[in-house]
Write an enzyme that holds these catalytic residues in place. Structure first.
Site, short mmCIF file in Angstrom:
data_model
loop_
_atom_site.label_atom_id
_atom_site.label_comp_id
_atom_site.label_asym_id
_atom_site.label_seq_id
_atom_site.Cartn_x
_atom_site.Cartn_y
_atom_site.Cartn_z
N LYS A 1 11.41 63.57 -0.42
CA LYS A 1 11.16 63.57 -1.87
C LYS A 1 11.13 65.00 -2.41
O LYS A 1 11.76 65.33 -3.42
CB LYS A 1 9.84 62.87 -2.17
CG LYS A 1 9.50 62.80 -3.66
CD LYS A 1 8.00 62.79 -3.91
CE LYS A 1 7.41 64.18 -3.80
NZ LYS A 1 6.01 64.29 -4.24
N LYS B 1 5.27 75.36 -5.47
CA LYS B 1 5.07 74.38 -4.40
C LYS B 1 6.41 73.88 -3.85
O LYS B 1 6.57 73.74 -2.64
CB LYS B 1 4.24 73.21 -4.93
CG LYS B 1 3.98 72.09 -3.91
CD LYS B 1 3.08 72.56 -2.78
CE LYS B 1 2.85 71.47 -1.72
NZ LYS B 1 2.09 70.32 -2.21
#
Length: 293
Positions: free
Chosen positions: A242, A174
């Site tokens: 992030k 991911k």
């Protein structure tokens, strides 16, 4: 065969829709979230109750699912006072659907294993609308026997469920995916901004570039904002920032350096510092448009 009881922490846009889907499919839910309106919406649909702590939730659940914002939050929920680790049952499985740091995931998995519980990291692709219909892309990793145990439930949540190997491989994949996607968005957004400064029509730039191999769905999202003024990629600059930070931490843990990611991360941090964090990622075009040397 009796359906497992599912504990679910994190009822945001994605998590809330995932829970609604599970409720429609007949699962019993035990839930937690700081947003009491989100909890109330789950309880109103029936066959669900609220837990007072992650420990209580884990004690009542066969599968514990997390859809949280950061690795730090995941670790707090797992290790904190009255945390999941204190209450999880032998044979139960924890599934982390968020985007977390792989090293953190592997540490949690080892600590759960010491208590006889399993873990799967299973970050998600697609949108909250897909979540509501059980049509997510799920990138799952962990012990194969543990994966096989929870796969029937994953199949209720995802149209495409990928098994990627050892614990942490889902989060690794991911982060790589998001590094590539967010770098593409930053690159194309800056291309539109430089074209604007050079007096090149943005629509014409898109018409030319989109006929070649650079064309992609991400390019279209950038064009929708930079040319059409429509912000329709539902992923915030804060989230992208992030994830790029996590990607860089992962690269560091692997003993390498990701210089392209450093550039993307620098741009995203600057956009956040400029107060743009809540906007969708293609809106970084506005930052590039005003950027001075």
């Amino acid at each position: 065969m009796t359906k497992p009881v599912i504990g679910f922490i994190g009822l945001g846009l994605m998590g809330g829709n995932m829970v609604e889907n599970l409720q429609k499919r007949g699962f019993e839910l035990v839930v937690m979230d700081l947003n009491k309106d989100a909890v109330a919406a789950v309880l109103a649909r029936g066959n669900a109750r609220e837990a007072a702590s992650p420990k209580e939730l884990a004690e009542a659940s066969d599968i514990v699912m997390l859809c949280l914002t950061t690795s730090e939050v995941v670790e707090k929920v797992v290790y904190g006072d009255n945390g999941i680790l204190a209450g999880i049952k032998e044979g139960a499985v924890l599934i982390d659907y968020g985007t977390s740091i792989p090293a953190s995931t592997r540490k949690i998995g080892a600590d759960l294993a010491a208590k006889g519980a399993g873990m799967i990291d299973a970050p998600l692709g697609r949108t909250p609308a897909h979540a509501k219909d059980g049509l997510l892309n799920i990138m799952a990793a962990g012990d194969k026997a543990t994966f096989d145990k929870v796969k029937p439930v994953l199949d209720e949540q995802g149209e495409n469920v990928f098994y990627l190997g050892a614990l942490g491989a889902g989060h690794t994949t991911k982060l790589i995916n998001n590094f590539m996607g967010m770098t593409t968005v930053c690159t194309m957004s800056q291309a539109f901004a430089v074209a604007d400064r050079a007096g090149v029509d943005r629509q014409q730039l898109y018409d030319i570039m989109s006929t070649g191999p650079s064309n992609s769905p991400f390019m279209k999202f950038c064009k929708h904002y930079a040319v059409d003024g429509v912000s329709d990629l539902g992923f915030s600059i804060n989230n992208a920032n992030k994830d790029l930070g996590y990607f860089l931490k992962m690269a560091e843990d692997l003993g390498t350096r990701a210089e392209i990611a450093e550039g993307t991360s620098h741009n995203l941090q600057a956009a956040v510092a400029a107060g743009m964090g809540d906007g969708n990622v293609p809106e970084i075009f506005d930052y590039f448009l005003t950027l001075e040397k």
